[in-house]
Design a protein around this motif. Structure first.
Motif, PDB file in Angstrom:
ATOM      1  N   HIS A   1       0.835  -1.206   0.000  1.00 63.19           N
ATOM      2  CA  HIS A   1       0.000   0.000   0.000  1.00 63.19           C
ATOM      3  C   HIS A   1       0.866   1.252   0.000  1.00 63.19           C
ATOM      4  O   HIS A   1       0.566   2.239  -0.700  1.00 63.19           O
ATOM      5  N   GLU A   2       1.952   1.225   0.774  1.00 57.38           N
ATOM      6  CA  GLU A   2       2.851   2.385   0.811  1.00 57.38           C
ATOM      7  C   GLU A   2       3.477   2.634  -0.554  1.00 57.38           C
ATOM      8  O   GLU A   2       3.570   3.786  -1.017  1.00 57.38           O
ATOM      9  N   LEU A   3       3.907   1.581  -1.221  1.00 58.47           N
ATOM     10  CA  LEU A   3       4.520   1.737  -2.544  1.00 58.47           C
ATOM     11  C   LEU A   3       3.514   2.236  -3.569  1.00 58.47           C
ATOM     12  O   LEU A   3       3.833   3.098  -4.407  1.00 58.47           O
ATOM     13  N   LEU A   4       2.286   1.716  -3.527  1.00 53.27           N
ATOM     14  CA  LEU A   4       1.271   2.138  -4.493  1.00 53.27           C
ATOM     15  C   LEU A   4       0.896   3.604  -4.305  1.00 53.27           C
ATOM     16  O   LEU A   4       0.627   4.320  -5.284  1.00 53.27           O
ATOM     17  N   ARG A   5       0.874   4.065  -3.054  1.00 51.65           N
ATOM     18  CA  ARG A   5       0.581   5.488  -2.815  1.00 51.65           C
ATOM     19  C   ARG A   5       1.721   6.374  -3.310  1.00 51.65           C
ATOM     20  O   ARG A   5       1.487   7.413  -3.931  1.00 51.65           O
ATOM     21  N   ALA A   6       2.955   5.965  -3.035  1.00 46.01           N
ATOM     22  CA  ALA A   6       4.105   6.808  -3.385  1.00 46.01           C
ATOM     23  C   ALA A   6       4.443   6.727  -4.872  1.00 46.01           C
ATOM     24  O   ALA A   6       4.904   7.716  -5.455  1.00 46.01           O
ATOM     25  N   TYR A   7       4.215   5.572  -5.485  1.00 46.44           N
ATOM     26  CA  TYR A   7       4.609   5.364  -6.892  1.00 46.44           C
ATOM     27  C   TYR A   7       3.444   4.695  -7.632  1.00 46.44           C
ATOM     28  O   TYR A   7       3.493   3.488  -7.934  1.00 46.44           O
ATOM     29  N   PRO A   8       2.414   5.443  -7.967  1.00 43.54           N
ATOM     30  CA  PRO A   8       1.215   4.844  -8.567  1.00 43.54           C
ATOM     31  C   PRO A   8       1.448   4.223  -9.939  1.00 43.54           C
ATOM     32  O   PRO A   8       0.607   3.445 -10.406  1.00 43.54           O
ATOM     33  N   ARG A   9       2.569   4.533 -10.577  1.00 39.68           N
ATOM     34  CA  ARG A   9       2.830   3.982 -11.912  1.00 39.68           C
ATOM     35  C   ARG A   9       3.585   2.652 -11.867  1.00 39.68           C
ATOM     36  O   ARG A   9       3.970   2.114 -12.901  1.00 39.68           O
ATOM     37  N   ILE A  10       3.784   2.112 -10.680  1.00 35.29           N
ATOM     38  CA  ILE A  10       4.450   0.815 -10.559  1.00 35.29           C
ATOM     39  C   ILE A  10       3.692  -0.254 -11.353  1.00 35.29           C
ATOM     40  O   ILE A  10       2.463  -0.337 -11.299  1.00 35.29           O
ATOM     41  N   THR A  11       4.447  -1.093 -12.082  1.00 38.17           N
ATOM     42  CA  THR A  11       3.823  -2.184 -12.858  1.00 38.17           C
ATOM     43  C   THR A  11       4.250  -3.560 -12.345  1.00 38.17           C
ATOM     44  O   THR A  11       3.755  -4.569 -12.865  1.00 38.17           O
ATOM     45  N   ALA A  12       5.171  -3.618 -11.375  1.00 33.83           N
ATOM     46  CA  ALA A  12       5.588  -4.916 -10.831  1.00 33.83           C
ATOM     47  C   ALA A  12       6.042  -4.728  -9.394  1.00 33.83           C
ATOM     48  O   ALA A  12       6.624  -3.699  -9.040  1.00 33.83           O
ATOM     49  N   LEU A  13       5.762  -5.736  -8.570  1.00 36.84           N
ATOM     50  CA  LEU A  13       6.184  -5.742  -7.172  1.00 36.84           C
ATOM     51  C   LEU A  13       6.870  -7.066  -6.864  1.00 36.84           C
ATOM     52  O   LEU A  13       6.336  -8.142  -7.163  1.00 36.84           O
ATOM     53  N   PHE A  14       8.044  -6.981  -6.270  1.00 38.76           N
ATOM     54  CA  PHE A  14       8.830  -8.150  -5.873  1.00 38.76           C
ATOM     55  C   PHE A  14       8.914  -8.177  -4.354  1.00 38.76           C
ATOM     56  O   PHE A  14       9.429  -7.249  -3.734  1.00 38.76           O
ATOM     57  N   ALA A  15       8.375  -9.225  -3.749  1.00 42.06           N
ATOM     58  CA  ALA A  15       8.444  -9.406  -2.296  1.00 42.06           C
ATOM     59  C   ALA A  15       9.527 -10.438  -1.988  1.00 42.06           C
ATOM     60  O   ALA A  15       9.601 -11.482  -2.641  1.00 42.06           O
ATOM     61  N   LEU A  16      10.356 -10.166  -0.969  1.00 41.24           N
ATOM     62  CA  LEU A  16      11.499 -11.023  -0.703  1.00 41.24           C
ATOM     63  C   LEU A  16      11.166 -12.325   0.016  1.00 41.24           C
ATOM     64  O   LEU A  16      12.065 -13.093   0.325  1.00 41.24           O
ATOM     65  N   ASN A  17       9.897 -12.566   0.308  1.00 39.37           N
ATOM     66  CA  ASN A  17       9.479 -13.929   0.647  1.00 39.37           C
ATOM     67  C   ASN A  17       8.008 -14.102   0.273  1.00 39.37           C
ATOM     68  O   ASN A  17       7.299 -13.130  -0.011  1.00 39.37           O
ATOM     69  N   ASP A  18       7.552 -15.349   0.265  1.00 36.94           N
ATOM     70  CA  ASP A  18       6.200 -15.645  -0.227  1.00 36.94           C
ATOM     71  C   ASP A  18       5.110 -15.160   0.716  1.00 36.94           C
ATOM     72  O   ASP A  18       4.010 -14.823   0.267  1.00 36.94           O
ATOM     73  N   LEU A  19       5.382 -15.134   2.025  1.00 35.87           N
ATOM     74  CA  LEU A  19       4.374 -14.621   2.956  1.00 35.87           C
ATOM     75  C   LEU A  19       4.091 -13.150   2.668  1.00 35.87           C
ATOM     76  O   LEU A  19       2.927 -12.715   2.644  1.00 35.87           O
ATOM     77  N   MET A  20       5.130 -12.368   2.450  1.00 35.22           N
ATOM     78  CA  MET A  20       4.927 -10.962   2.103  1.00 35.22           C
ATOM     79  C   MET A  20       4.241 -10.834   0.745  1.00 35.22           C
ATOM     80  O   MET A  20       3.411  -9.944   0.547  1.00 35.22           O
ATOM     81  N   ALA A  21       4.577 -11.726  -0.190  1.00 36.78           N
ATOM     82  CA  ALA A  21       3.934 -11.673  -1.506  1.00 36.78           C
ATOM     83  C   ALA A  21       2.432 -11.901  -1.390  1.00 36.78           C
ATOM     84  O   ALA A  21       1.640 -11.283  -2.122  1.00 36.78           O
ATOM     85  N   ALA A  22       2.002 -12.781  -0.458  1.00 40.38           N
ATOM     86  CA  ALA A  22       0.570 -12.982  -0.241  1.00 40.38           C
ATOM     87  C   ALA A  22      -0.078 -11.688   0.228  1.00 40.38           C
ATOM     88  O   ALA A  22      -1.194 -11.332  -0.200  1.00 40.38           O
ATOM     89  N   GLY A  23       0.614 -10.943   1.091  1.00 42.61           N
ATOM     90  CA  GLY A  23       0.106  -9.646   1.525  1.00 42.61           C
ATOM     91  C   GLY A  23       0.069  -8.631   0.407  1.00 42.61           C
ATOM     92  O   GLY A  23      -0.845  -7.794   0.333  1.00 42.61           O
TER      93      GLY A  23
END
Length: 339
Positions: A238-260
């Motif tokens: 949510h923080e990244l989407l607010r700060a950088y609304p043009r983001i087209t990809a998100l990489f989470a450093l583990n799968d639990l965070m990716a689920a979030g």
């Protein structure tokens, strides 16, 4: 030349620590030379310094104590950061399967990513004369651990680690950096340039390695730190989407965070992968159950735990490193950038 100490009271028995200090070597090295503990060969020059210091200080090993130190108990310890995290649960399960084959009892201790608590548990395992200990959690930046590990080895114990923890320790080394690099290459090949990264807790070597591999390809991603949990990933996304609304990809450093992250994108009304692609790391079983199925980096976690346990239970000299490769598993959560 040995640096003998003059602080020992007349008539008192010299200790092994005094011999090590006089010779200018570690306690573990002195023990290997004089007691044959630890299994590693010592360089001839160091051995000569230790024996000379022992002779000058009239050091005499206490035979019953040395017999006790060399005796092997049926207990091994496994220190993890968070046993509720499926990453550590899988590693512990692999290690415990090998321990079962050797008729050993495993004590699993949760360190809560607290280096002081990890050192305390190691001291307790040493006091219990545990046969060996597996450090399954990531190393902590700026937290020297050598003295405690040397003391454990000097008492006759063996140590293995997941990821480098110091000289002389058997290590299974997951390719965290290589996995991060695979993710970056995959996303850039799909045309993604505005990429956010949800990292784990600061100060962990695993976090630094995964991020460093990614930034070898993507020089300036948008980065937000979080706990290695689903809620941590959700809040960071949510923080990244607010700060950088043009983001087209998100990489989470583990799968639990990716689920979030996936949950945050649903809440924000952003489709996956139509508007935003998502990648995780570890390939936990949950990765195939998420909607859409999660593209992630696969590590053989149970195999890593099993290999580490085998290393510390054999009689070969310590200090070996066994690589554990990373593999990118592509599922439905990633796709090309929308025109």
């Amino acid at each position: 030349m040995p640096r003998t100490s003059s602080t020992r009271p007349p008539g008192s028995a010299a200790t092994l620590q005094q011999v090590a200090t006089a010779a200018g070597v570690s306690l573990a090295t002195a023990s290997r030379v004089l007691h044959g503990s630890g299994g590693r060969r010592v360089a001839e020059e160091l051995a000569e310094r230790v024996t000379a210091a022992a002779a000058e200080l009239r050091y005499v090993a206490h035979a019953p104590a040395q017999s006790l130190a060399r005796s092997r108990s049926t207990v091994v310890g496994v220190l993890v950061h968070d046993i509720a995290d499926p990453y550590f649960a899988a590693i512990a399960a692999g290690a415990m399967q090998v321990a079962r084959e050797h008729d050993l009892m495993v004590l699993v201790a949760n360190t809560f990513r607290d280096p002081a608590l990890e050192r305390d548990y190691l001291a307790r395992l040493r006091a219990q004369r545990a046969r060996a200990v597996l450090l399954a959690g990531s190393a902590f930046a700026g937290e020297p651990f050598a003295e405690e590990l040397a003391g454990f080895a000097a008492a006759g114990g063996r140590v293995a680690a997941i990821g480098a923890r110091g000289e002389g320790i058997d290590t299974v080394e997951p390719d965290h950096a290589g996995g991060g690099r695979l993710v970056a290459e995959h996303l850039t090949a799909l045309g993604h340039r505005e990429i956010g990264v949800v990292t784990g807790p600061a100060g962990l070597a695993t976090v630094a390695q995964r991020l460093s591999g990614f930034t070898e390809v993507v020089a300036s991603p948008h980065v937000v730190g979080a706990d290695f949990t689903r809620e941590g990933g959700r809040a960071a996304a949510h923080e990244l989407l607010r700060a950088y609304p043009r983001i087209t990809a998100l990489f989470a450093l583990n799968d639990l965070m990716a689920a979030g992250v996936l949950a945050a994108l649903r809440e924000a009304g952003r489709s996956v992968p139509g508007e935003v692609s998502v990648v995780g790391f570890d390939d936990l079983p949950v990765a195939t159950d998420l909607t859409p199925g999660l593209t992630t980096v696969r590590l053989d976690l149970a195999g890593i735990g099993a290999q580490a346990m085998r290393l510390m239970l054999d009689d070969e000299p310590g200090g070996r490193t066994c690589p554990a490769p990373a593999e990118l598993v592509i599922r439905a959560s990633t796709g090309p950038v929308r025109s």
